[in-house]
Design a protein around this motif. Sequence first.
Motif, short mmCIF file in Angstrom:
data_model
loop_
_atom_site.label_atom_id
_atom_site.label_comp_id
_atom_site.label_asym_id
_atom_site.label_seq_id
_atom_site.Cartn_x
_atom_site.Cartn_y
_atom_site.Cartn_z
N MET A 112 4.26 23.02 5.15
CA MET A 112 3.20 23.64 5.96
C MET A 112 1.88 22.97 5.65
SD MET A 112 2.22 27.62 6.05
CE MET A 112 0.65 28.11 6.73
N GLN A 113 1.19 22.55 6.70
CA GLN A 113 -0.09 21.88 6.50
C GLN A 113 -1.14 22.90 6.04
OE1 GLN A 113 -1.31 18.61 7.10
NE2 GLN A 113 0.84 18.14 6.87
N PRO A 114 -1.97 22.52 5.07
CA PRO A 114 -3.04 23.45 4.69
C PRO A 114 -4.03 23.58 5.82
CG PRO A 114 -3.30 21.36 3.57
CD PRO A 114 -2.00 21.28 4.29
N ARG A 115 -4.62 24.78 5.88
CA ARG A 115 -5.61 24.99 6.92
C ARG A 115 -6.88 24.22 6.57
NH1 ARG A 115 -4.98 31.34 7.07
NH2 ARG A 115 -4.68 30.86 4.90
N SER A 116 -7.80 24.23 7.49
CA SER A 116 -9.04 23.48 7.29
C SER A 116 -9.69 23.85 5.96
CB SER A 116 -10.00 23.82 8.43
OG SER A 116 -11.31 23.47 8.04
N THR A 117 -9.82 22.88 5.10
CA THR A 117 -10.39 23.16 3.78
C THR A 117 -11.67 22.36 3.58
OG1 THR A 117 -8.90 21.50 2.94
CG2 THR A 117 -8.24 23.77 2.65
N LYS A 118 -12.38 22.13 4.65
CA LYS A 118 -13.64 21.40 4.54
C LYS A 118 -14.63 22.25 3.74
CE LYS A 118 -16.55 20.49 7.87
NZ LYS A 118 -16.92 20.25 9.27
N THR A 119 -15.14 21.71 2.67
CA THR A 119 -16.07 22.48 1.86
C THR A 119 -17.38 21.73 1.77
OG1 THR A 119 -15.18 21.42 -0.09
CG2 THR A 119 -14.31 23.57 0.46
N THR A 120 -18.42 22.49 1.64
CA THR A 120 -19.72 21.87 1.46
C THR A 120 -20.03 21.74 -0.03
OG1 THR A 120 -20.61 24.05 1.85
CG2 THR A 120 -20.75 22.46 3.65
N PRO A 170 1.40 29.53 -6.72
CA PRO A 170 1.41 29.39 -5.26
C PRO A 170 1.37 30.74 -4.55
CG PRO A 170 3.52 28.74 -6.21
CD PRO A 170 2.61 28.99 -7.35
N VAL A 171 0.72 30.74 -3.39
CA VAL A 171 0.55 32.00 -2.65
C VAL A 171 1.88 32.57 -2.23
CG1 VAL A 171 -0.57 33.06 -0.69
CG2 VAL A 171 -1.60 31.09 -1.76
N ARG A 172 2.78 31.69 -1.82
CA ARG A 172 4.07 32.18 -1.33
C ARG A 172 5.10 32.32 -2.44
NH1 ARG A 172 4.92 31.12 4.41
NH2 ARG A 172 2.87 31.02 5.30
N GLY A 173 4.64 32.43 -3.65
CA GLY A 173 5.56 32.65 -4.76
C GLY A 173 6.05 31.33 -5.33
N PRO A 174 6.80 31.41 -6.41
CA PRO A 174 7.24 30.19 -7.06
C PRO A 174 8.22 29.43 -6.18
CG PRO A 174 8.33 32.08 -8.01
CD PRO A 174 7.33 32.62 -7.05
N ALA A 175 8.27 28.11 -6.37
CA ALA A 175 9.23 27.29 -5.63
C ALA A 175 10.64 27.68 -6.06
CB ALA A 175 8.98 25.82 -5.92
N ARG A 176 11.45 28.05 -5.13
CA ARG A 176 12.80 28.51 -5.47
C ARG A 176 13.78 27.35 -5.35
NH1 ARG A 176 10.62 32.72 -2.84
NH2 ARG A 176 10.24 34.53 -4.14
N HIS A 221 2.25 34.32 -13.66
CA HIS A 221 1.22 35.34 -13.47
C HIS A 221 0.56 35.11 -12.13
CE1 HIS A 221 1.89 36.52 -17.58
NE2 HIS A 221 1.88 35.25 -17.89
N PRO A 222 0.85 35.97 -11.15
CA PRO A 222 0.58 35.66 -9.75
C PRO A 222 -0.89 35.45 -9.39
CG PRO A 222 2.07 37.51 -9.93
CD PRO A 222 1.58 37.22 -11.30
N LEU A 223 -1.82 36.07 -10.07
CA LEU A 223 -3.20 35.92 -9.62
C LEU A 223 -3.88 34.69 -10.20
CD1 LEU A 223 -4.78 39.45 -9.22
CD2 LEU A 223 -4.15 37.81 -7.50
N ARG A 224 -3.16 33.91 -10.99
CA ARG A 224 -3.74 32.64 -11.43
C ARG A 224 -3.87 31.71 -10.23
NH1 ARG A 224 -1.42 30.73 -17.23
NH2 ARG A 224 -2.18 32.51 -18.41
N LYS A 225 -4.89 30.87 -10.28
CA LYS A 225 -5.17 30.03 -9.12
C LYS A 225 -4.11 28.95 -8.94
CE LYS A 225 -8.74 31.75 -7.20
NZ LYS A 225 -8.81 32.09 -5.78
N ASP A 226 -3.40 28.59 -10.02
CA ASP A 226 -2.38 27.56 -9.86
C ASP A 226 -1.01 28.15 -9.55
OD1 ASP A 226 -2.10 28.73 -12.27
OD2 ASP A 226 -2.24 26.91 -13.49
N ILE A 236 -1.96 42.07 -2.43
CA ILE A 236 -3.02 42.06 -1.42
C ILE A 236 -4.23 41.27 -1.90
CG2 ILE A 236 -4.65 43.53 -0.18
CD1 ILE A 236 -2.46 45.56 0.11
N GLU A 237 -4.53 41.39 -3.20
CA GLU A 237 -5.71 40.67 -3.70
C GLU A 237 -5.49 39.16 -3.58
OE1 GLU A 237 -6.49 42.14 -7.63
OE2 GLU A 237 -7.05 44.11 -6.89
N LYS A 238 -4.28 38.71 -3.86
CA LYS A 238 -3.97 37.29 -3.72
C LYS A 238 -4.07 36.87 -2.26
CE LYS A 238 -1.98 33.48 -5.57
NZ LYS A 238 -2.52 32.71 -6.69
N SER A 239 -3.56 37.70 -1.37
CA SER A 239 -3.63 37.36 0.06
C SER A 239 -5.08 37.25 0.50
CB SER A 239 -2.95 38.44 0.91
OG SER A 239 -1.67 38.68 0.46
#
Lengths: 207, 425
Positions: A1-9, A153-159, A146-151, B80-83
């Motif tokens: 899945m392509q990442p959405r627009s991530t243009k940052t200033t 993945p949003v959709r969970g770990p690679a299965r 630990h899911p809320l870490r930034k590294d 939800i917070e992650k989303s």
Amino acid sequence: MQPRSTKTTSTVVDPTAVRPPIDDVDEIIRTTPAEMRDVLTRLKAQGFSQLTDVGGADYLRRSPRFDVVYHLTALPTRVASIAEVGKPKRVRVLCGVDEGVSVPTVYDLWPSANWAEREVFDLFGIAFSGHPDLRRIEMPDDWEGHPLRKDYPVRGPARDRTPRPPFPGKENVGSRIPPTREAAERLRREINERLHHDDHQTSEEKS
Amino acid sequence: MSDHLPDWIGSEGNPPNFGDPTAVLEPEPYEVVSRSDDEMVLSMGPQHPSTHGVLQVVLGIDGETVKRAEPEIGYLHTGIEKSAENLFWNQSLTVIDRMDYLAPLTNNFAFCRGVEKLLGITGQVPRRAQQIRVMMAEMTRITSHCIWLGTHAIDLGAISPFFFTVDLRENILDLIEAASGARMNMTYFRVGGINGDLPEGFLERLDEVIAKFPRRMRDLRDLLQKNPIWTDREVGVGVISAEDAVAWGLTGPSLRASGVAYDLRKIEPYSTYEEYEFDVPTRTEGDCYARFLVRLDEMEESMRIIEQVRKNLEPGPIMVNEPAVALPPKPSIGLSMESLIHHFKLVSEGFRVPAGDVYGAVEGPRGEIGYYIVSNGENRPWRVRTRPPSFYNLQALRKIAAGNLIADVVVMIGSLDPVFGEVDR
């Protein structure tokens, strides 16, 4: 899945260092895990009777990497009218923590820290030393990561993506994977042959 | 021989094989019932009709008395917070709705106020938008308390209050639906204002509900308040002192029932709350009955606020006049190229919020709902931390339940009014 627009200033690595002109709390205190316990004990003695919230935040590229965020409110600890409550003072304590460093618990100061610290431990992997019951609270006990870490993945770990075993008698249909061009051709040819064969037979029978 | 008995009864053959009766069954991984010296461990839930969701309470009981209660949560964790961290600022409002699904608008309210503080536009939000926000938040409070009262009464064996409260909730939800377009998860508020103005005929329909409301409340009070069965179950059950309530992080009606008049609408007034006359219902007993009375009084105070908002509602814009945040007016899109581009950019990329961290809180139906929001200057929040009132209120069950009867655990859970979308998030 392509990442959405991530243009940052201008992306700020440490947003807490930037203070917008707002007055949501009366004071912001920044501490280290070593001094955190003294700071919070002193604040409790000053009358900050409610630990409103304990949260975490992960600033991936910053050192120290994590913040444990305490919000304290100074409420009267007795029956009190609105005038006596007044406008209570609020304070935010930010405790910078690095990976693998544990933070002392404040469960004995405010019992409400129990679940809140468990949640920070569960979702960020920050351990609280001296906590009586440091278990995962939201995720299953055997969860890894630990899911809320930034590294994370949003959709969970690679299965493990081993394909499902094919259905009996349908070996040509790979599970999840579309058939290759050759397999599709072969399938189409087989189906055509069978159809023509049937046509041939039926026409023979008719005649 | 009667024909409805199984064949093997009275016949010569052996009964069917039910397995080896001498075999020892392996215990389940999670012990449902176990005994220690003088304490029996009983697991209640997570599939239990009276826990208002998926809550498991592991009770240590001695006879009929609860010695300790350990709520186990996390069965509804949805991240939800992650989303929210991966959506635009206005998009994250839609998932934040789903935390406290009985009062979605107060979640929106707190989040919007936090983001507005970061943007520095708190003072610029138009007056009409503020007033409508207050009106909607109070309507949500009544609908949320309606569900609480109905289900709490069902827990205690009284079915009829549920019909009264759901009828009232229905009337108010019709109004909210007319304004926002949805009955649950409305996402009516936007950063900088509200989504759309009140529809035509809204205020007349509101007047009907306002006229009907006192009668409904009187019915409810007649049904429950002096009902001896109700008072027997509630008075003196689940007492928590003011000191403990503060230390355990209780807020909202549960704290006010213990005597601490802490109400953000009064002590830190926001969004024109300072203009309205209303009382903060407070009791000193700290038991389930006090929490019940405080919530009932609160519904009436909410309606008082709604009446005053309705009287003082001023015409005007409903969105902040800040092109960086607000969409251009719809008619201008067809006429001006700049508006079209602006609209497209705001929808496809969102707006950026200056870097910084902020805590924004409002008084929700369950207590102080706050958001600790961190922005790193991008079009998505870096971190959204909720201060969930239900989470802390439910935690206090560990303190409250000890020493009460096992049958009263249901009463105490009901009187704390947890919503598990918010507890687990």
